[in-house]
Structures are given as C-alpha cells and as structure tokens.
Design a protein around this motif. Structure first.
Motif, PDB file in Angstrom:
ATOM      1  N   ARG B 139      42.273  37.101  47.427  1.00  0.00           N
ATOM      2  CA  ARG B 139      41.304  36.532  46.485  1.00  0.00           C
ATOM      3  C   ARG B 139      41.466  35.027  46.390  1.00  0.00           C
ATOM      4  NH1 ARG B 139      42.219  40.606  41.518  1.00  0.00           N
ATOM      5  NH2 ARG B 139      41.908  42.454  42.786  1.00  0.00           N
ATOM      6  N   GLN B 140      42.729  34.613  46.358  1.00  0.00           N
ATOM      7  CA  GLN B 140      43.020  33.204  46.289  1.00  0.00           C
ATOM      8  C   GLN B 140      42.408  32.463  47.486  1.00  0.00           C
ATOM      9  OE1 GLN B 140      46.770  33.517  44.807  1.00  0.00           O
ATOM     10  NE2 GLN B 140      46.269  31.953  43.325  1.00  0.00           N
ATOM     11  N   ARG B 141      42.549  33.077  48.652  1.00  0.00           N
ATOM     12  CA  ARG B 141      42.016  32.437  49.856  1.00  0.00           C
ATOM     13  C   ARG B 141      40.499  32.368  49.819  1.00  0.00           C
ATOM     14  NH1 ARG B 141      45.234  31.842  54.256  1.00  0.00           N
ATOM     15  NH2 ARG B 141      47.419  32.091  53.724  1.00  0.00           N
ATOM     16  N   VAL B 142      39.885  33.446  49.316  1.00  0.00           N
ATOM     17  CA  VAL B 142      38.421  33.443  49.219  1.00  0.00           C
ATOM     18  C   VAL B 142      37.965  32.348  48.256  1.00  0.00           C
ATOM     19  CG1 VAL B 142      36.399  34.774  48.494  1.00  0.00           C
ATOM     20  CG2 VAL B 142      38.199  35.872  49.831  1.00  0.00           C
ATOM     21  N   ALA B 143      38.676  32.222  47.137  1.00  0.00           N
ATOM     22  CA  ALA B 143      38.297  31.199  46.153  1.00  0.00           C
ATOM     23  C   ALA B 143      38.443  29.804  46.753  1.00  0.00           C
ATOM     24  CB  ALA B 143      39.161  31.334  44.898  1.00  0.00           C
ATOM     25  N   ILE B 144      39.501  29.589  47.525  1.00  0.00           N
ATOM     26  CA  ILE B 144      39.694  28.280  48.144  1.00  0.00           C
ATOM     27  C   ILE B 144      38.622  28.045  49.207  1.00  0.00           C
ATOM     28  CG2 ILE B 144      41.269  26.894  49.546  1.00  0.00           C
ATOM     29  CD1 ILE B 144      43.577  28.235  47.973  1.00  0.00           C
TER      30      ILE B 144
END
Lengths: 286, 332
Positions: B139-144
């Motif tokens: 999720r963190q990667r998608v948000a970034i």
C-alpha cells in the motif's frame, strides 16, 4: 471453548423461539393467501397449515377477476393502492435520502448548519400524530390531500432525520485524508464528492435507503389521514377489506400482505452485497 | 523546481497554536525534513503547503509567488499522507491513474507514466488489486507511486514509511533518497525518527510547539545544537545533559553541559561507577552513575567493563556543549 450440553440446548431453544416468532406469522400469511374461502374461514379442528385446495382466488379477487365466490364485489381493486404505495414510499425515500445525505455531508465536512442535528432530533421527538392535524390543514390548503406526491412529501419529511443521522455517522467515520488526497490530486470539491465520497458511501447509502424505504412502506397513520379515495396506500386499503356481511376478508388480506412484502424483499436482495461490505476496507495503513 | 517559503506563518486551531509565527525556506531540489515530537506542528505545516489549511497570519510562497489564497488543486504539489489515503473503491492502477486522469492527460501518456512509476516501485504485479488486498508495504508503494506519477513541483511525505518494520524502513529510505535525486524535485518529509531524518535529509528543521527551533544540515545540528532541546532530540543514545561541575573542563557559567555518549572517556579509576553494560558488537554502551547523575558512554569495540566497577570519566572540553539558562547555547 467447549460449551456444556445444557447451554447448547438453551441456545438452540432460543434460536428456535426467535425463528418461530418471526417466521410463523409469515408462513401463516403465505398459507392463508392461497386458501379458498372455506379454508381461511375454518376454525377449530378444520384448521390447516397447508392449503388442501390451493387457489389463486384471493389474488384474483384483489384485482377484480374473482368469480364472486367471495360474496361481495370490490369497490376498487388493489392495483391503484399498490401503485400509490410504490410511488409515495419510493419518492418519499428519494426526498429523505437526497436531502438527508446532502445535509449530513455539509455538516460533517464543513460544519454548516450547526443546529440542524438537534432540530432534526426534535422533529423525531414529536409523535407524528401530534402534528398530523396541522399537516392535514396545510396539505388541504396546498391541494396535496389524497395525492401520492403529497404523501411522498410528508414521508420524505418524516424520515429525513433517520436518513440524516445514519448518513452523518457514516460521513464522520470516513477519513478526511481520502478526500483531501483527491483535492490535492486536482479534483474540485464537487468532483471529490461524486468520484470519491459517493462511491465509497455505496454500502451505507444502500442500507440507509432500505431502512428509510421500509419505514415509509409500512406507514399506516399518515396515509390514513392524508388520503381518502384516489391514492390510498396498501395498509389503508387492506383495512378496508372487510364488509358487514362477510367480516374480515382474511384470505384477501393475506394475499395483499404477501404482495406488500415483495418490494422490501427485492430491495433487500438487490443491495445485500453492499449491506455486508465494510466501509473503508483497507484504504488506510492501520 | 520549487522553492517553498514560509513568511511569519501562524495557524491556530481554536486556542491551540499549531504553527506559531514560523519562517523558513526550503530550497529547490532539497530533501528537507521536518522533525519533532508529536503535535509539534509537522503535519500542519504540510497541510498549509498543500493548501488544505489556510494560515491565520503570514504568507506562503512557492518560487517567490504567494499561494496563500490558492486552492490545493492549483498548487501542483503531490502528497503521501500518513495514513496513505488510498481510494478504497479503486484498484492500485486506478489509484495511480487518478491524478493523471483528473488532469485529462492522453491515454498513451498515462500508460507510459503508469508503467514508469510501477517499474520504479516494483508494483507491476499488484496493479489489479484493491488496497484491502495489499500488504502494508505494498500500500505504501502504491501511495508513493500515486505521488510520483505526475510531475508536481514538490513532493510532501508525512511519515510514509512508519508502518514498515525496521529493516524495510532502512531500505525504503535509501530508495526514497535515490528517487528524490532522480526526480530532481523538492521533497519535504515529516518524520519522528531522528535516525531517519538525519540519514536522508539535506537539511532539517527541528520543531517544538509549532515553532522551528533550528534549521540546518543534520550533521551541523548534531555538532552545533542551538539549544539543549535540539541536542536532546538528535543522537542515540541521547546526549548527556549534566551539571557543569561533574566533568573537568566545563565552563563555569553554563547551567547544563551536553556531552555526546561517544565523547565521554572512561578510564579505570575512581569517581563513578558502572551500573549497566550493553555490548552492541561494534560499540559498547555503558550506563554510569556519578554524583547522583546518570550518564551514558559509548565506547568503541568491547572493552572489559562490568557492572559495579569503579571508573573515572572525562571528556574533551572542545566536544562539550554549554547551555545557559533557558537551555540556549552559550556564545563562544
């Protein structure tokens, strides 16, 4: 955890009792709806759970197709009351959900209309009966008596607090960062509402709509006071299914009850998928 | 391609001063860290830069142009929120596309950007999934990726990797630093982890109660803290703040003397007693008690000290920090 057999017995007994309380009347109504006159008038030892000679006679009677086995001919058929109920409850729900959702969103996000929650609660504290006489006068003055749109309007007003409070809770629970992210990504406020908030609110909207619709659909009092002939609703029409010669026409009433149960059930099935879905399902880190 | 300036900005929430008459400038292409304890105003500063909050006083400038009254959409700044704020009803791909589609970019261009961002963050295989189906790191990667995919003038990140475990966090911050260099954009980064702040930032600002206490390169702040507060926030184990009489060589006019654990010298002798030994392999951290004060010393290697042992302590006066009344650094 292993439970004792005594506990399990009580548990199942309680479940069965609950099932009986909820289901027996429905089963009885369904059975009665398909019984011929002789059977639904039967008493004592002649009572049957399952119709011996199942028939659509009760339904035909409601729609004026009867072969006079029910003694009295109907003053009017059930077609128009069904239409009246659908229109008034449907549009009433639309009014309540539309205005309620907009008000809830505005209050939840921008704090506008600060006294609204309290005012709406007060609206609910009144028993509808207390305000119905003034409402009747107003409706008469506005030529809204005995119309489905007049009924829809008062339904929308009466159920507005429910719609508002339900939706406000859901809006308050939605994390504001999700909307802010969309703002930062280039959306206008309106587009945020249409593209982010509303789709995320599908499940709450669906359950609130069902709740409000059922409230409107099952109203008797307001329809009794505000309609006379043209646009009586199902509950009012049902109470007229009797005559001095025959007494209560239970078979016809059961058939009408069965018909009345259909729209909420269909609506429920349609939105069932949304009812069980969570609200934010994993948008956030937690 | 953006220099961001705060000019005497004040933001209140009711009676609380979230940001108190704050001025600073973030240079173009800089990796700038906002660092401070919870509720010190870090997130509010980001929200002010984004335009989600309007300052009560002062001016915010991007490249010399005041944006104080401009809405968030027009500022063209990308943000990774602390709770990520992914759109739960959209797949990862739809999430990343969203900022581009909202700006009516051509489909071919959207695809190229999407593939580029997905490649950089190694999320090509999860693009069809919904946020609920992704792990915290994904999720963190998608948000970034959603922030990287468009071409903003600056990126803001509010503690974006705090949900990762320590090991992944170390990798992630190296990766972030590299991506910021490649993108050549200003990045303002909020963190409450001093090690993270020091390791990635070109410059950092230390906040307390909505005020910036000191701004500078991490090492400059570490070696020259302007106050006992700043000195205490940076470094692990934390700096020893001691009364001036405890160590020889301290200035008499100081109220507090700050000595970094690695600057404390320990020799066999008298005057202090070792109460704890933490061997960390490359270093050993000793807890020492002297004249009712507790201090920590960090020694190279694995010296043979044991709890209960008597020792003598000292420090090079040139490595000491002297703080006057109120905790401010003494001049000279």
């Amino acid at each position: 955890m292993t439970r004792s057999p005594v506990f399990e017995t009580f548990r199942y007994a309680a479940i069965l009792l609950a099932l009986a309380i909820t289901l027996v009347p429905i089963i009885w109504m369904t059975s009665m709806a398909f019984k011929p006159v002789s059977e639904w008038q039967a008493t004592g030892a002649d009572l049957t759970w399952i119709p011996k000679r199942p028939t659509f006679e009760n339904f035909r009677y409601l729609f004026g197709q009867s072969e006079t086995t029910l003694i009295v001919a109907l003053e009017r058929t059930a077609t128009k009351p069904i239409l009246a109920s659908l229109l008034s409850a449907g549009f009433g729900t639309l009014i309540a959900m539309g205005a309620g959702t907009a008000a809830a969103y505005g209050l939840s996000r921008f704090g506008s209309g600060g006294n609204l929650p309290l005012a709406l609660i007060q609206l609910r504290l009144f028993p509808p009966m207390a305000v119905m006489i003034p409402v009747m006068m107003m409706w008469a003055f506005l030529s809204l008596m005995d119309t489905w749109w007049g009924l829809a309007l008062i339904y929308g007003i009466v159920t507005l607090p429910f719609a508002f409070w339900l939706m406000k809770t859901f809006f308050d629970e939605m994390p504001r960062e999700i909307e802010e992210a969309a703002l930062v990504e280039g959306c206008t406020r309106l587009r945020v509402f249409l593209k982010i908030t509303l789709p995320m609110m599908r499940a709450p909207l669906a359950s609130a709509t069902l709740f409000v619709f059922i409230l409107n659909w099952s109203d008797y009092l307001i329809a009794l006071l505000l309609t006379t002939r043209q646009w009586v609703t199902i509950p009012v029409y049902m109470s007229s299914l009797a005559s001095s010669m025959t007494g209560q026409l239970y078979g016809a009433k059961a058939a009408l009850g069965l018909i009345a149960a259909v729209p909420p059930v269909i609506l429920g099935i349609m939105i069932q998928r949304h009812l069980v879905r969570g609200l934010t399902f994993g948008a956030l880190k937690q | 391609m953006a220099e961001i300036t705060f000019r005497n900005v004040t933001k209140r929430y009711g009676d609380t001063l979230a940001v108190d008459d704050t001025s600073f400038t973030v240079a173009d292409n800089e990796f700038f860290c906002l660092f401070g304890p919870p509720l010190s105003g870090k997130t509010t500063i980001l929200r002010l830069i984004l335009g989600l909050e309007v300052p009560d006083e002062g001016d915010i400038l991007i490249d010399g142009r005041s944006v104080t009254r401009i809405g968030p959409a027009a500022r063209n700044i990308a943000m990774v929120f602390q709770n990520l704020a992914l759109f739960p009803h959209m797949t990862a791909e739809q999430n990343i596309r969203f900022p581009l589609a909202e700006r009516r970019m051509a489909e071919a261009q959207i695809r190229a950007r999407l593939a580029d961002a997905a490649g950089k963050l190694h999320i090509g295989h999860i693009l069809h999934k919904f946020p609920a189906q992704l792990s915290g790191g994904e999720r963190q990667r998608v948000a970034i990726a959603r922030a990287l995919v468009r071409d903003p003038v600056a990126y803001l990140m509010d503690d974006p990797i705090s949900a990762l475990d320590a090991r992944l966090r170390e990798e992630a911050r190296v990766e972030l630093k590299r991506m910021q260099r490649e993108a050549g954009r200003t990045l303002i980064y909020v963190t409450h982890d001093q090690e993270e702040a020091m390791s990635v930032a070109d410059r950092m600002a230390i906040l307390e109660h909505g005020r910036i206490r000191q701004v500078g390169a991490p090492v400059a702040l570490y070696d020259g803290p302007a106050s006992a507060y700043v000195a205490g926030l940076l470094g692990s184990p934390a700096i020893n703040l001691l009364p001036p009489g405890l160590l020889p060589g301290a200035r008499g006019d100081a109220v507090q003397v700050g000595v970094r654990p690695e600057d404390v010298t320990v020799t066999p002798g008298e005057g202090a007693v070792v109460t704890g030994v933490e061997p960390l392999g490359g270093y050993t951290v000793l807890t020492i008690e002297a004249e009712g004060q507790t201090l920590r010393a960090m020694l190279r290697g694995q010296p043979a000290y044991a709890p209960g042992q008597n020792v003598a302590i000292g420090a090079d006066p040139g490595r000491m920090h002297f703080f006057g009344p109120g905790g401010d650094r003494l001049a000279g």
